[in-house]
Write a protein that holds these residues in place. Structure first.
Motif, PDB file in Angstrom:
ATOM      1  N   TRP A   1      37.507  42.962  46.271  1.00 60.68           N
ATOM      2  CA  TRP A   1      36.060  42.882  46.305  1.00 60.68           C
ATOM      3  C   TRP A   1      35.126  42.182  46.986  1.00 60.68           C
ATOM      4  O   TRP A   1      34.089  42.507  47.471  1.00 60.68           O
ATOM      5  CB  TRP A   1      35.746  42.149  44.716  1.00 60.68           C
ATOM      6  CG  TRP A   1      34.296  41.840  44.390  1.00 60.68           C
ATOM      7  CD1 TRP A   1      33.909  40.705  44.065  1.00 60.68           C
ATOM      8  CD2 TRP A   1      33.183  42.732  44.350  1.00 60.68           C
ATOM      9  NE1 TRP A   1      32.490  40.551  43.629  1.00 60.68           N
ATOM     10  CE2 TRP A   1      32.132  42.130  43.920  1.00 60.68           C
ATOM     11  CE3 TRP A   1      33.111  44.161  44.549  1.00 60.68           C
ATOM     12  CZ2 TRP A   1      30.934  42.443  43.574  1.00 60.68           C
ATOM     13  CZ3 TRP A   1      31.986  44.521  44.231  1.00 60.68           C
ATOM     14  CH2 TRP A   1      30.918  43.848  44.070  1.00 60.68           C
TER      15      TRP A   1
ATOM     16  N   ARG B   1      32.213  44.119  49.115  1.00 56.30           N
ATOM     17  CA  ARG B   1      30.791  43.786  48.983  1.00 56.30           C
ATOM     18  C   ARG B   1      30.069  43.468  50.090  1.00 56.30           C
ATOM     19  O   ARG B   1      28.997  43.048  50.289  1.00 56.30           O
ATOM     20  CB  ARG B   1      30.671  42.746  47.737  1.00 56.30           C
ATOM     21  CG  ARG B   1      30.680  41.262  48.266  1.00 56.30           C
ATOM     22  CD  ARG B   1      30.247  40.284  47.051  1.00 56.30           C
ATOM     23  NE  ARG B   1      30.890  39.068  47.292  1.00 56.30           N
ATOM     24  CZ  ARG B   1      30.912  38.353  46.419  1.00 56.30           C
ATOM     25  NH1 ARG B   1      30.466  38.568  45.029  1.00 56.30           N
ATOM     26  NH2 ARG B   1      31.509  36.935  46.440  1.00 56.30           N
TER      27      ARG B   1
ATOM     28  N   CYS C   1      34.863  31.476  42.308  1.00 56.93           N
ATOM     29  CA  CYS C   1      33.687  30.547  42.808  1.00 56.93           C
ATOM     30  C   CYS C   1      32.848  30.493  41.633  1.00 56.93           C
ATOM     31  O   CYS C   1      31.959  29.296  41.429  1.00 56.93           O
ATOM     32  CB  CYS C   1      33.180  30.943  43.947  1.00 56.93           C
ATOM     33  SG  CYS C   1      32.644  32.559  44.062  1.00 56.93           S
TER      34      CYS C   1
ATOM     35  N   SER D   1      29.032  38.761  39.236  1.00 52.11           N
ATOM     36  CA  SER D   1      28.484  39.525  40.413  1.00 52.11           C
ATOM     37  C   SER D   1      28.196  40.853  39.972  1.00 52.11           C
ATOM     38  O   SER D   1      29.151  41.470  39.174  1.00 52.11           O
ATOM     39  CB  SER D   1      29.405  39.296  41.748  1.00 52.11           C
ATOM     40  OG  SER D   1      30.555  39.746  41.325  1.00 52.11           O
TER      41      SER D   1
HETATM   42  O1  LIG Z   1      34.921  33.808  43.871  1.00 49.52           O
HETATM   43  C1  LIG Z   1      33.702  34.125  43.907  1.00 49.52           C
HETATM   44  C2  LIG Z   1      33.019  35.636  43.712  1.00 49.52           C
HETATM   45  C3  LIG Z   1      33.481  35.968  42.306  1.00 49.52           C
HETATM   46  C4  LIG Z   1      32.722  37.356  42.009  1.00 49.52           C
HETATM   47  O2  LIG Z   1      32.012  38.000  42.872  1.00 49.52           O
HETATM   48  O3  LIG Z   1      32.924  37.887  40.957  1.00 49.52           O
END
Ligand SMILES: O=CCCC(=O)O
Length: 454
Positions: free
Chosen positions: A135, A139, A262, A419
């Motif tokens: 991911w 992104r 995070c 996200s």
């Molecule tokens: O660790 C940070 C990204 C987590 C996410 O985008 O779901």
């Protein structure tokens, strides 16, 4: 030096890799620079077609990719499959919306025509972490490629097979060679790549020290950077909240990805009126989580990704307890082999303890009772980080106050921070700068060229 990939659930060797030589890296940068010259001239339609093809490859091979992620870093397989599906989503999102995001912006002036045209800038280096091996890369890559840039990936050395799998996704989809390349290099080789004149920018997701180092080098070379760093996200619960939903979301928010995210909720500020009920239910649900083999369907918590991550977390918890935090979950028996860490909740950690100040990268929640929203927000903001934040409440005025006053890159109301390709993502303070995803994400590495025609 050979790089060993180890299964964090068993400590068994999975695979060994030979890092790329200086010559290999030089060739990759030459390929990237050369490919950029033709890739930047392709149409949005051509790029969109290839991004759709990449999404199809991801869908077709998701089980294979997910198994490898789980083997390499221990996330529950179900979550790894979901991660692969989300990568297909972000590819389709930019394929379908990229052209619109990058449209010329007309501006009335005295000229006969004036506008901003969004042009690509060249090869961009992505320095990515292991916690979401696919991911974090997609992104970055989907908007970069849609914009006409080309990508170079320096991935964390415990997920190099995943890094090579990502390169395969783009080549199987039909992207021309050089559009997206994986560099198998250690952190000590990153400086030279950033300084190389063929590399035009860098995007980093990772730790604060890594962010400072990359930003300093790039700054020295006058190259733009985007930094997505750590977080100690606050999760506030007020008396009007749906408590059952708040507890379920707190557990999910803190333990997703084995607690190594995070944007995981890490510091919980609960109003006194609902504190005892919330705490008791939170403890019961965290205790009930199924820890075990991440390949099994029913597993909710797998091992932490590396020995150092497990050991660092154990030290943070120990210091916090010695400083006065109360552990609410009794110690449990865990397998000898593997980097296991059982969920824990620490109550009332003092201000100076790691549980209050530092990012804890694992399934450990810190919990405090507060007497007002003002107190909750004050304590939430008393952090060097400012990535995400969440509040559970059904009071409109409290929602507005939280949105206005929480010092973070996002505020989620009655849900966990997550996200989404359609929403900008990023932080403030030591959590970094710049925004990924949505329109902001595709504009991150762009020459916003001013055009004025007399
Ligand atoms: O660790 C940070 C990204 C987590 C996410 O985008 O779901």
């Amino acid at each position: 030096m050979t790089v060993r990939s180890v299964n964090p659930a068993t400590e068994e060797l999975i695979e060994e890799f030979e890092p790329h030589s200086e010559l290999d890296v030089d060739q990759a940068l030459a390929n990237a620079a050369e490919r950029f010259q033709s890739w930047r001239l392709t149409s949005f339609d051509e790029r969109a077609k290839l991004l759709h093809a990449a999404a199809d490859v991801l869908d077709a091979r998701k089980d294979d990719f997910a198994r490898r992620m789980t083997l390499e870093m221990g996330k529950p397989l179900k979550q790894a499959v979901a991660e692969t599906e989300k990568c297909a989503w972000v590819c389709r999102h930019y394929a379908d919306n990229g052209a619109r995001y990058l449209e010329d912006e007309r501006i009335e002036t005295d000229a006969s025509a004036s506008y901003v045209r969004n042009l690509p800038i060249g090869p961009v280096l992505a320095i990515m972490p292991w916690n979401f091996p696919f991911w974090q890369v997609f992104r970055f890559a989907a908007p970069a490629l849609m914009a006409g840039n080309v990508g170079l990936l320096k991935h964390a050395s415990n997920v190099w097979r995943s890094a090579l799998n990502i390169e395969d996704v783009f080549s199987e989809a039909g992207f021309p060679a050089g559009c997206f390349q994986t560099l198998l290099i250690g952190s000590d080789k990153v400086e030279n790549v950033i300084r190389d004149r063929r590399v035009r920018a860098a995007s980093l997701t990772g730790s604060g020290p890594a962010g400072s180092a990359v930003a300093s080098i790039a700054g020295d070379e006058i190259k733009p950077t985007l930094l997505e760093l750590g977080g100690t996200d606050a999760f506030i619960v007020m008396p009007s909240a749906d408590l059952e939903a708040a507890v379920a979301t707190a557990v999910d928010g803190r333990t997703q990805n084995n607690g190594q995210s995070c944007i995981a909720a890490k510091r919980f500020f609960i109003h006194a009126e609902v504190y005892d009920t919330f705490r008791d239910q939170f403890v019961d649900k965290m205790k009930a989580l199924r820890i075990g083999d991440p390949m099994r369907e029913e597993t909710q918590i797998g091992p932490l990704a590396m020995k150092s991550i497990r050991d660092d977390l154990a030290v943070q918890v120990e210091i916090s307890i010695t400083a006065g935090a109360k552990p609410l979950i009794p110690k449990m028996e865990l397998p000898q082999k593997g980097y296991w860490f059982a969920p824990q909740i620490l109550e009332n950690a003092p201000d100076t303890a790691p549980a209050s100040r530092d990012e804890m990268f694992g399934p450990v929640a810190s919990l405090w009772k507060v007497s007002s929203l003002a107190e909750a927000i004050g304590r939430a903001n008393d952090s060097e980080f400012g990535l995400g934040s969440a509040i559970f409440t059904n009071e409109k005025s409290e929602v507005e106050t939280a949105i206005r006053d929480l010092d973070a890159g996002s505020t989620f109301v009655n849900s966990k921070v997550a996200s989404d390709p359609r929403l900008p993502f990023g932080g403030v303070k030591s959590s970094g700068y710049g925004r990924e995803l949505a329109r902001d994400g595709i504009l991150s590495f762009i020459n916003r060229k001013t055009v004025s025609i007399a």
